[in-house]
Design a protein around this motif. Structure first.
Motif, PDB file in Angstrom:
ATOM      1  N   ASP A   1       0.844  -1.193   0.000  1.00  0.00           N
ATOM      2  CA  ASP A   1       0.000   0.000   0.000  1.00  0.00           C
ATOM      3  C   ASP A   1       0.882   1.248   0.000  1.00  0.00           C
ATOM      4  O   ASP A   1       1.721   1.437   0.897  1.00  0.00           O
ATOM      5  CB  ASP A   1      -0.885  -0.008   1.245  1.00  0.00           C
ATOM      6  N   LEU A   2       0.695   2.060  -1.024  1.00  0.00           N
ATOM      7  CA  LEU A   2       1.612   3.174  -1.238  1.00  0.00           C
ATOM      8  C   LEU A   2       1.559   4.197  -0.107  1.00  0.00           C
ATOM      9  O   LEU A   2       2.564   4.804   0.245  1.00  0.00           O
ATOM     10  CB  LEU A   2       1.308   3.837  -2.584  1.00  0.00           C
ATOM     11  N   SER A   3       0.356   4.373   0.467  1.00  0.00           N
ATOM     12  CA  SER A   3       0.289   5.416   1.498  1.00  0.00           C
ATOM     13  C   SER A   3       0.945   4.929   2.791  1.00  0.00           C
ATOM     14  O   SER A   3       1.575   5.708   3.499  1.00  0.00           O
ATOM     15  CB  SER A   3      -1.152   5.845   1.737  1.00  0.00           C
ATOM     16  N   THR A   4       0.834   3.624   3.087  1.00  0.00           N
ATOM     17  CA  THR A   4       1.568   3.078   4.234  1.00  0.00           C
ATOM     18  C   THR A   4       3.056   3.261   4.021  1.00  0.00           C
ATOM     19  O   THR A   4       3.805   3.706   4.899  1.00  0.00           O
ATOM     20  CB  THR A   4       1.278   1.571   4.369  1.00  0.00           C
ATOM     21  N   LYS A   5       3.478   2.914   2.803  1.00  0.00           N
ATOM     22  CA  LYS A   5       4.885   3.031   2.445  1.00  0.00           C
ATOM     23  C   LYS A   5       5.360   4.474   2.606  1.00  0.00           C
ATOM     24  O   LYS A   5       6.430   4.738   3.164  1.00  0.00           O
ATOM     25  CB  LYS A   5       5.053   2.570   0.997  1.00  0.00           C
ATOM     26  N   SER A   6       4.536   5.388   2.144  1.00  0.00           N
ATOM     27  CA  SER A   6       5.013   6.773   2.141  1.00  0.00           C
ATOM     28  C   SER A   6       5.095   7.328   3.560  1.00  0.00           C
ATOM     29  O   SER A   6       6.011   8.087   3.879  1.00  0.00           O
ATOM     30  CB  SER A   6       4.135   7.644   1.238  1.00  0.00           C
TER      31      SER A   6
ATOM     32  N   LEU B   1      19.739   5.872  -8.572  1.00  0.00           N
ATOM     33  CA  LEU B   1      19.555   7.269  -8.973  1.00  0.00           C
ATOM     34  C   LEU B   1      18.954   7.410 -10.366  1.00  0.00           C
ATOM     35  O   LEU B   1      18.051   8.221 -10.600  1.00  0.00           O
ATOM     36  CB  LEU B   1      20.911   7.973  -8.913  1.00  0.00           C
ATOM     37  N   LEU B   2      19.449   6.565 -11.277  1.00  0.00           N
ATOM     38  CA  LEU B   2      19.004   6.732 -12.664  1.00  0.00           C
ATOM     39  C   LEU B   2      17.537   6.375 -12.846  1.00  0.00           C
ATOM     40  O   LEU B   2      16.918   6.776 -13.822  1.00  0.00           O
ATOM     41  CB  LEU B   2      19.874   5.887 -13.589  1.00  0.00           C
ATOM     42  N   LEU B   3      16.999   5.641 -11.867  1.00  0.00           N
ATOM     43  CA  LEU B   3      15.588   5.255 -11.996  1.00  0.00           C
ATOM     44  C   LEU B   3      14.658   6.451 -11.898  1.00  0.00           C
ATOM     45  O   LEU B   3      13.492   6.362 -12.280  1.00  0.00           O
ATOM     46  CB  LEU B   3      15.225   4.248 -10.894  1.00  0.00           C
ATOM     47  N   ILE B   4      15.130   7.546 -11.366  1.00  0.00           N
ATOM     48  CA  ILE B   4      14.206   8.669 -11.194  1.00  0.00           C
ATOM     49  C   ILE B   4      14.223   9.615 -12.385  1.00  0.00           C
ATOM     50  O   ILE B   4      13.459  10.578 -12.414  1.00  0.00           O
ATOM     51  CB  ILE B   4      14.475   9.461  -9.894  1.00  0.00           C
ATOM     52  N   THR B   5      15.088   9.357 -13.364  1.00  0.00           N
ATOM     53  CA  THR B   5      15.174  10.289 -14.489  1.00  0.00           C
ATOM     54  C   THR B   5      13.808  10.515 -15.133  1.00  0.00           C
ATOM     55  O   THR B   5      13.374  11.649 -15.341  1.00  0.00           O
ATOM     56  CB  THR B   5      16.145   9.758 -15.547  1.00  0.00           C
ATOM     57  N   ASN B   6      13.132   9.407 -15.418  1.00  0.00           N
ATOM     58  CA  ASN B   6      11.851   9.549 -16.110  1.00  0.00           C
ATOM     59  C   ASN B   6      10.792  10.197 -15.236  1.00  0.00           C
ATOM     60  O   ASN B   6       9.976  10.975 -15.707  1.00  0.00           O
ATOM     61  CB  ASN B   6      11.368   8.189 -16.600  1.00  0.00           C
TER      62      ASN B   6
ATOM     63  N   GLU C   1      10.000   4.457  -5.306  1.00  0.00           N
ATOM     64  CA  GLU C   1       8.612   3.976  -5.454  1.00  0.00           C
ATOM     65  C   GLU C   1       7.620   5.051  -5.026  1.00  0.00           C
ATOM     66  O   GLU C   1       6.631   5.310  -5.701  1.00  0.00           O
ATOM     67  CB  GLU C   1       8.402   2.731  -4.594  1.00  0.00           C
ATOM     68  N   VAL C   2       7.892   5.653  -3.887  1.00  0.00           N
ATOM     69  CA  VAL C   2       6.934   6.619  -3.339  1.00  0.00           C
ATOM     70  C   VAL C   2       6.813   7.838  -4.250  1.00  0.00           C
ATOM     71  O   VAL C   2       5.725   8.384  -4.455  1.00  0.00           O
ATOM     72  CB  VAL C   2       7.356   7.042  -1.914  1.00  0.00           C
TER      73      VAL C   2
ATOM     74  N   ASP D   1       2.218  12.051  -1.247  1.00  0.00           N
ATOM     75  CA  ASP D   1       3.235  10.993  -1.338  1.00  0.00           C
ATOM     76  C   ASP D   1       4.448  11.486  -2.097  1.00  0.00           C
ATOM     77  O   ASP D   1       5.600  11.262  -1.717  1.00  0.00           O
ATOM     78  CB  ASP D   1       2.666   9.765  -2.070  1.00  0.00           C
ATOM     79  N   LYS D   2       4.167  12.137  -3.198  1.00  0.00           N
ATOM     80  CA  LYS D   2       5.238  12.625  -4.062  1.00  0.00           C
ATOM     81  C   LYS D   2       6.169  13.547  -3.277  1.00  0.00           C
ATOM     82  O   LYS D   2       7.392  13.479  -3.382  1.00  0.00           O
ATOM     83  CB  LYS D   2       4.609  13.385  -5.225  1.00  0.00           C
ATOM     84  N   ARG D   3       5.558  14.386  -2.461  1.00  0.00           N
ATOM     85  CA  ARG D   3       6.361  15.334  -1.698  1.00  0.00           C
ATOM     86  C   ARG D   3       7.257  14.609  -0.696  1.00  0.00           C
ATOM     87  O   ARG D   3       8.438  14.920  -0.546  1.00  0.00           O
ATOM     88  CB  ARG D   3       5.439  16.304  -0.948  1.00  0.00           C
ATOM     89  N   ILE D   4       6.663  13.607  -0.051  1.00  0.00           N
ATOM     90  CA  ILE D   4       7.450  12.815   0.895  1.00  0.00           C
ATOM     91  C   ILE D   4       8.610  12.138   0.160  1.00  0.00           C
ATOM     92  O   ILE D   4       9.753  12.130   0.629  1.00  0.00           O
ATOM     93  CB  ILE D   4       6.550  11.771   1.591  1.00  0.00           C
ATOM     94  N   GLY D   5       8.293  11.589  -1.002  1.00  0.00           N
ATOM     95  CA  GLY D   5       9.320  10.891  -1.782  1.00  0.00           C
ATOM     96  C   GLY D   5      10.457  11.819  -2.182  1.00  0.00           C
ATOM     97  O   GLY D   5      11.634  11.494  -1.989  1.00  0.00           O
ATOM     98  N   TYR D   6      10.093  12.969  -2.711  1.00  0.00           N
ATOM     99  CA  TYR D   6      11.139  13.902  -3.132  1.00  0.00           C
ATOM    100  C   TYR D   6      11.959  14.394  -1.944  1.00  0.00           C
ATOM    101  O   TYR D   6      13.177  14.572  -2.035  1.00  0.00           O
ATOM    102  CB  TYR D   6      10.529  15.104  -3.875  1.00  0.00           C
TER     103      TYR D   6
END
Lengths: 166, 860
Positions: B46-51, B105-110, B77-78, B86-91
């Protein structure tokens, strides 16, 4: 460039710490402790600068301001003006004051995420991008609204699916 | 099952607020318990648990020093969540924990690209913040076109952050300059204050790294300097001009007037200080500006605000090297600041005072400072002592003319109660003793005063000084008028407080005193060669010459008495030296009486003493720190080969040897001497002195041979005959040494008025080894960037010329005109980016081949 922003309480507990160059967490904690050990030994009514070459390397400077139970600390290099940095602390505190109406240490403790939202609007990747607290508050409020909206959307389906799962 | 697990997690998950509350209760296990929870929750589907787990982890990492590098993939992932929170937490997690080495690191390029293209300005701004913090070469390269697009955004929030991110992108990917630079420059004329602030800030950073490349933009900066009313922007522009004026002196003249205008007008102290700093650091040749700035500094110095006082002193210290008058005018304020409560102000005033020091005022300033040192707290007291020591010893005591005065000053320092700089003071005492022949008389006098004071023995910070004093008293005993008194001082009971290494030096010095006295005693009838004796003989009353049987036997007796207890001491160094002396005394004692009875001049005893005198007669000179390097590598000696095997085989045998010798380091005449050289020399002496009683002539010849063989290690003191020792080198075997460093023309030298009444004694100076060389650390990284910038600015001079004629044209048409001059703008908008880049590059290359960088005619 600003290298680091810290808020420490008078017991030396960090309430917010942001380093604009990557640093391992151990190093961060070491620097926080180092800064506090100098800060706490300084009497009241002295200048707001610290010599910190030993901690952050040559040409780095530090200003701090002491408000109630908190120290606000900025570390920066030669491309910032010392007095302007003191003003920036003032801007930051004023903005927080408007955000939380009479900000105190507890607000800062419990609003970790919002604190960063405020700070990120003022300092962007080490550069000072905004010095008007009105602009900052406007942006922070929009961010809060967006967050609230995204949470409320997700809550409904999740709880429904949860009940169905049972 | 999995879903119900995640549901349970979700329902009972602690939020960040719960975590903070829990931590505030201060239970020790709570942190580790929470970390366990986080590790479990973060794996949830669950993404929100994760975040939320990630958010908690980020919090703990920032404020409690918990490692979060293991969660890098979860952060990726988050950040891909569609929910803004979630996005804000991830960044936030990514910016805080990622670095160049993070594998994912390269996974976040896209993801970054997607968010940079988002219609939500706050999503864009999160991505920009992230890029500005962790942007790598690859990220910068892949996202340059997105940044370029955002530079043209109509939203101020996005645009200013896009401008901010350019700094990181340029730094990491130099070719981005070709794409983005023009848009960046255009913003220098923006009417939006937010945008202008951002772009001025970026140029301030860029200019700091490489001022020369941005000279062509001087007209734009000048315009801001004149027109802007925003202190933040003005400060940044001033910083830019401070850098530019250093590479283009004509600019200094141009900007001096507007800066003076600002200084007169401004009420903002930050801006005023920046003006002052710009003037004193970069426009110090502009007389009116400098005078105004110094007048403003004076206002700062007398201000009650300690910040201003501190900064005023700081500004003075910048101007001091070139315009000392500015400091001298404010000397009173500076001296007054020494007694300020604020440690920063005191320290800055101290540095400033030290910058004023020259050979004329060094004694006055030192006296003032010593008075402050006595009154100050220990920290500042030692700071004062350290800076006096540093300033006076600079460049082989360049500013010291009167060494007698300086030596007595060193003696005074030792008596300051808080003094903790014994190491440095002791080092300088020995250093002056070896370098300055004429100062030895005073050195012995100062040393004697230090040695006979039993109170000093109680302060262990002073032991290095006492060690130096003991050494000097022994080595230069011929200058002493009262050898008996020195021997007494060296053997006083409280010497038991000294460390064994220092004690060994005391004993060894006693030995030297004894040998000297015996020498005088035995050669009483013969003419002596010591200069002191000639002097004192002519004056009629000579205490040293008056060594009688009685005095020499009492000297021998107190030494014997003092040392016999030490022959059983635990420390081998002390024990050995004590036994050496006692053995020598045992041999010589009964011969002393013979002297009175027999008139024979060549007794066995006198020969032995003469030999011992020879052993000690070789003068110890200063040794360059690079002496070791100059020894040519003997053929067949393998230095790189590992000696670890040896350690294993005879580790036990090796160790005690090293230990017993390690103390001898304190004997060395210079801290910089490579260890082995010092050791070698000491062991020489030991060898000679210990073996002398049995086979004197043999060991003497061995020693001579050894010195001959290793001549390179020993610097002959003959060099002192010539001030510039490169001449002296030719006389002996030291011609391997490169010529001495020329004393760099210090700015203070201009003001020197040689005090002719007393000529400065000769100071032995060594080659470059005296000062540690610091290699300039040139980062080659900026080279390509400056090339790129220069290429991007190419032809700007021409444009300016053209603009002169067309300056009535409005902004829009001008931009159009510029872009059409280089490239077809419509192509960009159609998204044919690749072709655009290629052709831009080509046209830039052509331009760079065609013309060199021009200094704008704006200057002329």
């Amino acid at each position: 460039m600003i290298k680091a922003v810290m808020m420490l309480n008078t017991q030396g507990k960090p309430r917010l710490a942001k380093f604009y160059d990557y640093m391992p967490v151990e190093k961060q904690q070491e620097l926080i402790r180092g800064v506090f050990s100098v800060l706490c030994s300084r009497p009241e009514n002295v200048s707001n600068f610290l010599e910190i070459d030993s901690l952050f390397g040559p040409f780095s400077r530090l200003v701090y301001k002491h408000y109630a139970t908190l120290y606000f600390v900025l570390v920066f290099d030669g491309s910032e003006n010392e007095l302007a940095m003191l003003d920036l602390i003032q801007v930051l505190v004023e903005t927080l004051d408007k955000c939380f109406s009479n900000v105190c240490e507890l607000d800062i403790v419990f609003n970790y995420s919002k604190m960063h939202a405020v700070l990120d609007e003022i300092v962007f990747g080490g550069q000072v991008l905004e010095t008007s607290s009105a602009e900052v508050i406007k942006a922070v409020e929009e961010i809060s609204k967006l967050e609230a909206a995204s949470n409320s959307i997700s809550l409904v389906p999740k709880s429904v699916s949860g009940w169905r799962g049972r | 099952m999995a879903s119900s697990n995640s549901l349970m997690d979700n329902l009972f998950q602690r939020s960040l607020e719960d975590l903070i509350k829990g931590l505030r209760l201060g239970e020790s296990f709570f942190l580790s318990k929470s970390l366990e929870d986080i590790r479990r929750e973060i794996k949830s589907t669950d993404l929100s648990t994760k975040s939320i787990a990630l958010q908690k982890l980020t919090y703990l990492a920032a404020l409690h020093g918990v490692d979060m590098s293991w969660a890098a993939f979860h952060a990726v992932e988050v950040v891909s969540s569609s929910r803004f929170s979630d996005k804000r937490i991830g960044y936030h997690a990514i910016t805080q924990s990622f670095n160049d080495q993070t594998p994912v690191l390269l996974l976040i390029t896209n993801q970054l690209r997607k968010d940079l293209n988002s219609s939500n300005e706050h999503e864009v701004s999160l991505a920009l913040e992230c890029l500005s913090r962790i942007g790598t070469d690859d990220l910068a390269r892949d996202l340059t076109s997105e940044v370029f697009t955002l530079l043209g955004s109509s939203k101020a929030l996005v645009k200013k952050k896009a401008i901010g991110v350019v700094l990181r992108v340029f730094d990491k990917y130099h070719d981005a300059v070709k794409v983005c630079f023009k848009r960046l420059v255009e913003n220098l004329e923006s009417s939006d204050p937010q945008i202008l602030s951002a772009v001025v800030g970026v140029f301030c950073e860029l200019t700091t790294k490489d001022p020369r490349s941005y000279l062509p933009l001087a007209p734009e900066f000048y315009k801001i300097l004149v027109d802007s009313r925003n202190n933040w922007d003005l400060i940044k522009v001033l910083k830019i001009f401070a850098k530019l004026a250093l590479v283009e002196p004509r600019l200094a003249k141009k900007v001096a007037d507007p800066i003076c205008e600002l200084m007169r007008r401004t009420v903002g102290k930050s801006l005023l200080f920046e003006c002052i700093r710009t003037v004193v650091s970069s426009l110090s040749d502009q007389e009116t500006a400098l005078k105004l700035a110094v007048a403003k500094i004076r206002e700062f110095l007398v201000d009650d605000d300690r910040n201003l006082k501190y900064l005023g002193l700081h500004a003075l210290s910048i101007v001091a090297p070139k315009h000392l008058w500015a400091v001298l005018e404010n000397k009173e304020a500076v001296v007054k600041a020494l007694s300020d409560e604020d440690p920063n102000v005191k320290l800055e005033a101290l540095h400033l005072l030290m910058s004023m020091v020259n050979e004329d005022n060094v004694s006055e300033i030192s006296r003032i400072l010593m008075n402050y040192a006595i009154k100050s707290d220990p920290l500042f007291c030692n700071e004062i002592i350290a800076s006096i020591l540093l300033a006076c010893s600079r460049n082989s005591y360049e500013i010291i003319v009167d060494f007698d005065w300086y030596l007595s000053l060193l003696g005074e320092m030792a008596r300051i109660p808080h003094c903790q700089r014994g190491q440095e003071i002791g080092h300088q005492l020995i250093d002056i003793g070896t370098r300055v022949k004429d100062a030895r008389l005073e050195l012995v006098r100062v040393s004697r005063a230090l040695l006979i004071d039993p109170a000093l023995l109680g302060n262990q910070f002073l032991h290095p000084i006492l060690s130096a004093a003991a050494w000097a008293s022994g080595e230069f005993v011929e200058f002493s008028k009262t050898p008996y008194e020195i021997a007494e001082a060296l053997l006083q009971p409280r010497t038991s407080l000294l460390a064994p290494s220092v004690r060994a030096i005391y004993i060894h010095s006693t030995f030297k005193v004894l040998v000297f006295s015996l020498g005088v005693y035995f050669s009483a009838q013969e003419p002596t060669s010591s200069p002191l004796f000639e002097e004192s003989a002519s004056s009629g009353s000579s205490p040293v010459n008056g060594i009688t049987y009685k005095s020499i036997s009492s000297l021998v007796n107190i030494i014997e008495l003092g040392l016999c207890s030490l022959s059983g001491t635990l420390d081998v160094e002390v024990q050995e030296r004590a036994k050496n002396v006692l053995g020598f005394i045992g041999m010589i004692k009964h011969k002393i009486a013979e002297k009175v009875t027999t008139q024979e001049s060549e007794t066995e005893a006198s020969r032995a003493v003469a030999f011992m005198e020879d052993v000690f007669s070789e003068e110890l000179g200063p040794v360059t720190s690079t002496a070791q390097e100059k020894v040519p590598l003997p053929h067949g000696l393998e230095l790189k080969e590992s000696l670890e095997d040896l350690q294993e085989i005879c580790g036990e045998f090796l160790k005690p040897v090293v230990d017993s010798n390690s103390n001898s380091n304190s004997f060395s005449s210079s801290e910089n001497i490579s260890f082995s050289v010092a050791k070698l020399r000491i062991s020489d002496q030991e060898e000679a002195s210990s073996s002398s009683s049995s086979h004197p002539p043999e060991s003497a010849s061995l020693l001579a041979e050894h010195r001959k063989r290793h001549g390179l290690y020993y610097l002959s003191s003959q060099k002192s005959d010539d001030h510039n020792d490169s001449n002296g080198d030719n006389n002996n075997t030291l011609n391997e040494y490169p010529p001495a460093n020329e004393i760099s023309a210090d700015s203070f030298n201009n003001k020197k008025k040689r005090n002719q009444s007393k000529p400065r004694p000769v100071v032995v100076k060594l080659d470059e080894g005296d000062e540690l060389k610091t290699k300039p650390n040139v980062s080659s990284n900026d080279e390509p960037l400056s090339l790129a910038i220069q290429t991007a600015l190419m032809g700007k001079g021409k444009e300016k010329e053209r603009e002169k004629y067309n300056h009535e044209r409005d902004l829009d048409s001008r931009i159009k005109g510029r872009s059409s001059g280089r490239e077809n703008k419509t192509k960009k908008k159609n998204g044919e980016k690749s072709s655009k880049h290629r052709s831009r590059r080509r046209s830039d290359k052509e331009a760079s081949a065609a013309e060199p960088v021009e200094i704008p005619d704006f200057l002329l």
